[in-house]
Design an enzyme around this catalytic site. Structure first.
Site, PDB file in Angstrom:
ATOM      1  N   GLU A 103       0.877  -1.169   0.000  1.00 14.29           N
ATOM      2  CA  GLU A 103       0.000   0.000   0.000  1.00 14.29           C
ATOM      3  C   GLU A 103       0.920   1.226   0.000  1.00 14.29           C
ATOM      4  O   GLU A 103       1.330   1.702   1.038  1.00 14.29           O
ATOM      5  CB  GLU A 103      -0.917   0.011   1.234  1.00 14.29           C
ATOM      6  CG  GLU A 103      -2.007   1.062   1.109  1.00 14.29           C
ATOM      7  CD  GLU A 103      -2.633   1.472   2.436  1.00 14.29           C
ATOM      8  OE1 GLU A 103      -3.739   2.014   2.421  1.00 14.29           O
ATOM      9  OE2 GLU A 103      -2.011   1.276   3.493  1.00 14.29           O
TER      10      GLU A 103
ATOM     11  N   ASP B 221     -11.007   1.307   2.489  1.00 12.32           N
ATOM     12  CA  ASP B 221     -10.739   2.693   2.889  1.00 12.32           C
ATOM     13  C   ASP B 221     -11.428   3.706   1.977  1.00 12.32           C
ATOM     14  O   ASP B 221     -11.310   4.912   2.189  1.00 12.32           O
ATOM     15  CB  ASP B 221      -9.230   2.995   2.801  1.00 12.32           C
ATOM     16  CG  ASP B 221      -8.428   2.262   3.851  1.00 12.32           C
ATOM     17  OD1 ASP B 221      -8.986   1.931   4.913  1.00 12.32           O
ATOM     18  OD2 ASP B 221      -7.230   2.021   3.604  1.00 12.32           O
TER      19      ASP B 221
HETATM   20  O1  TEU Z   1      -4.401   2.940   5.242  1.00 11.82           O
HETATM   21  C1  TEU Z   1      -3.350   3.837   5.103  1.00 11.82           C
HETATM   22  C2  TEU Z   1      -3.601   5.196   4.719  1.00 11.82           C
HETATM   23  O2  TEU Z   1      -2.565   5.786   4.443  1.00 11.82           O
HETATM   24  C3  TEU Z   1      -4.764   6.095   4.688  1.00 11.82           C
HETATM   25  O3  TEU Z   1      -4.919   6.527   3.368  1.00 11.82           O
HETATM   26  C4  TEU Z   1      -6.108   5.786   5.145  1.00 11.82           C
HETATM   27  O4  TEU Z   1      -6.732   5.017   4.185  1.00 11.82           O
HETATM   28  C5  TEU Z   1      -6.865   7.089   5.273  1.00 11.82           C
HETATM   29  O5  TEU Z   1      -6.295   7.825   6.274  1.00 11.82           O
HETATM   30  C6  TEU Z   1      -8.300   6.858   5.569  1.00 11.82           C
HETATM   31  O6  TEU Z   1      -9.030   8.048   5.577  1.00 11.82           O
HETATM   32  C7  TEU Z   1      -4.093   1.746   5.908  1.00 11.82           C
HETATM   33  C8  TEU Z   1      -5.315   0.863   6.037  1.00 11.82           C
HETATM   34  O7  TEU Z   1      -5.736   0.458   4.766  1.00 11.82           O
HETATM   35  C9  TEU Z   1      -6.350   1.583   6.826  1.00 11.82           C
HETATM   36  O8  TEU Z   1      -7.545   0.857   6.920  1.00 11.82           O
HETATM   37  C10 TEU Z   1      -5.796   1.845   8.192  1.00 11.82           C
HETATM   38  O9  TEU Z   1      -6.670   2.641   8.922  1.00 11.82           O
HETATM   39  C11 TEU Z   1      -4.436   2.523   8.139  1.00 11.82           C
HETATM   40  O10 TEU Z   1      -3.558   1.960   7.187  1.00 11.82           O
HETATM   41  C12 TEU Z   1      -3.733   2.391   9.460  1.00 11.82           C
HETATM   42  O11 TEU Z   1      -3.324   1.072   9.660  1.00 11.82           O
END
Ligand code: TEU
Ligand code: CA
Length: 558
Positions: free
Chosen positions: A256, A329
């Site tokens: 990611e 997300d």
């Molecule tokens: O998401 C990481 C992230 O950088 C963010 O874009 C997040 O999606 C955004 O702040 C939401 O508004 C990952 C995971 O996919 C997410 O579900 C988690 O909350 C986050 O990491 C923390 O582990």
């Protein structure tokens, strides 16, 4: 390009809490995933990413892990997990677990020990600091709002968190911490996992020493996405992780990664990349504002198309992006990328074909294959997602009314995709016999698997057809390895491209406009047997292909 086992696979993301509950507690579980492996096999899935199922107090729905070596009882047992890996394997499906190692939970024993003695061994697993002259070490804003620094109760120590205050960041500068992580990853890989999806990984490298950056809102803080532009040297950690884990097991790893720097893509994916693949988030990022959700602007079809083509070009000769229209997300892709006039089954199929046939590893997020849509909430109390709550507060802070703020939340809330999976039209959509942890979208009566299963025209069966096409040996060379060449790129509302293979070319042509378009495909010869897939009758007029409103046509050339 080196051939790998995962290159022709189709991936699926499961948000286990919302997939299938088997014991009536209203929470989806691992036995629920096992129960539906045949459904996934029928969809042609070869890689299954399961969002976190480790022990977690769930401050951020499992993305706050308190024990990396145990399954949370709410999801089942380790035996269930092992059975899932085995049962999936029988169906030629590899399981990816979610690797959340930028941070853990404040309830992890490392953190508890660290708080007892921030200057001790475990203190070095995290970032601890004291105020100097009354000032915190930096003015960065956490992703979920407020400062990244939180006080350890009863002390003058503060710890660092990029996300929720219950998600303290792990200190990757510490080699002992890194070894602990690799040990844990290999422990899982030995169980027969296909690999990992790697969470929020770009955050593990901070620009150190901590310092302030120019404030971008009136709260005096600076957005993390801006801060990270100043961080260099993440490759040292990620290369080490690859060599000590993924490489040993020939795993599939998908990162990611939101914001690698200019020219860095080849470091992140491909033959010598840190990961097998990273998600293509270009269309996700498009129109997003550092000010917050209220200042975002959803991309138009033409902006969407531009993002896709830009990424395809960027990745050519490097490797395979993982392509998505939604995840846990993001809002539902069909509610976000489709113009209002296209928000029906025909439009859903159009969007499906457009992204699915691009070069890359297509990921389907649970329910996407049914055309599941955004939820509407009338008050913030109904929303679970921490990020929505923070964004709601920001809307109010800048002077919006609660109604206006809810409009924003409804458009972007992460709960849009977290509502329970819609299996059938019985109570709670067949997701649970109990009370679902998050309200089911009321449209489940219309949109569910049971209804679509035997309907030849359903979105589900369209996805199955796309999946079959991609897996058909006759087209693999083109659809997996062939390059993407944009076609009629300047034509507004039309998204069309060629996939060029060694033996065969394929063209995908879609019309996002509510009007008929005629297009000329110079290379087209045999008209009737060239149609591979469409969401409507395919007709020609004087050698031109007629694209009806919201029609997509996939043709094989030569
Ligand atoms: O998401 C990481 C992230 O950088 C963010 O874009 C997040 O999606 C955004 O702040 C939401 O508004 C990952 C995971 O996919 C997410 O579900 C988690 O909350 C986050 O990491 C923390 O582990
Ligand atoms: Ca359950």
């Amino acid at each position: 390009m080196e051939k790998k086992w995962w290159q022709g696979k189709i991936a699926y993301q499961i948000y286990p809490k919302s997939f299938q509950d088997t014991n009536g507690d209203g929470i989806g579980d691992i036995p629920g995933v096992i129960q539906h492996l045949d459904y996934l096999q029928k969809l042609g899935i070869g890689i299954l990413w399961i969002s976190p199922v480790y022990i977690s107090p769930c401050a951020d729905q499992g993305y706050d892990i308190a024990d990396y070596y145990q399954i949370d009882p709410m999801f089942g047992t380790m035996e269930d997990m092992e059975l899932l890996i085995k049962e999936a394997e029988k169906r030629d499906i590899k399981i990816l677990m979610d690797l959340v190692v930028n941070h853990c939970s404040d309830e992890h024993e490392w953190f508890k020990k660290a708080c007892e003695n921030p200057e001790g061994e475990y203190g070095k697993y995290f970032y601890f600091a004291k105020k100097e002259n009354g000032k915190l070490p930096c003015n960065w804003r956490s992703y979920f709002g407020g400062s990244v620094w939180e006080q350890v109760p009863g002390t003058d120590w503060y710890y660092f968190h990029s996300f929720h205050k219950k998600q303290p960041d792990l200190n990757w500068e510490n080699p002992l911490l890194r070894e602990e992580i690799y040990k844990m990853m290999n422990w899982w890989l030995k169980k027969g996992l296909g690999g990992f999806r790697i969470d929020a990984i770009i955050n593990i490298k901070k620009p150190l020493p901590f310092q302030d950056y120019p404030a971008d809102r009136s709260d005096g803080l600076c957005d993390m996405s801006e801060v990270l532009k100043h961080a260099y040297g993440i490759g040292e950690f990620l290369g080490e992780m690859r060599d000590k884990t993924f490489r040993i097991y020939d795993s599939f790893s998908v990162g990611e990664v939101f914001n690698e720097k200019e020219g860095e893509l080849k470091d992140f994916m491909g033959e010598n990349g840190y990961f097998s693949s990273i998600f293509d988030f270009s269309q996700t990022i498009e129109g997003k504002s550092p000010k917050g959700w209220y200042a975002n602007e959803a991309p138009s079809v033409d902006a969407y198309k531009k993002c896709c083509f830009h990424s395809q070009k960027k990745a050519e000769g490097i490797g395979f992006y993982s392509t998505v229209i939604e995840n846990h997300d993001e809002p539902r892709g069909v509610s976000y990328y489709l113009p209002e006039a296209a928000r029906h089954d025909k439009g859903k199929k159009l969007l499906a074909a457009e992204y699915f046939l691009l070069k890359g590893i297509p990921f389907i997020y649970q329910g996407q294959e049914l055309g599941m849509e955004n939820m509407t909430y009338s008050s913030i109390e109904e929303v679970d997602d921490v990020s929505s709550k923070a964004e709601y507060a920001e809307c109010i802070r800048v002077g919006m009314s609660p109604e206006e703020a809810m409009k924003v939340v409804n458009q972007y809330s992460r709960d849009n995709t977290r509502t329970p999976f819609q299996w059938n039209s019985t109570e709670n959509a067949g997701f649970t016999t109990g009370i679902p942890w998050l309200r089911v979208n009321p449209n489940y009566i219309e949109i569910n698997v049971e209804k679509q299963e035997n309907d030849k025209e359903s979105v589900l069966n369209f996805y199955r057809a796309l999946s079959e096409l991609r897996r058909n040996p006759q087209f693999q060379d083109t659809l997996i390895y062939g390059r993407t060449e944009p076609f009629l790129e300047k034509e507004p509302g039309i998204m069309a491209y060629f996939r060029r293979g060694l033996l065969q070319d394929i063209v995908v042509a879609g019309n996002f406009l509510d009007e008929v378009k005629y297009i000329e495909i110079p290379e087209l010869e045999k008209k009737s047997d060239s149609v591979l897939i469409s969401n409507d009758y395919v007709e020609w007029k004087e050698g031109q292909l007629i694209l009806k409103p919201f029609q997509v046509v996939v043709l094989s050339l030569s």
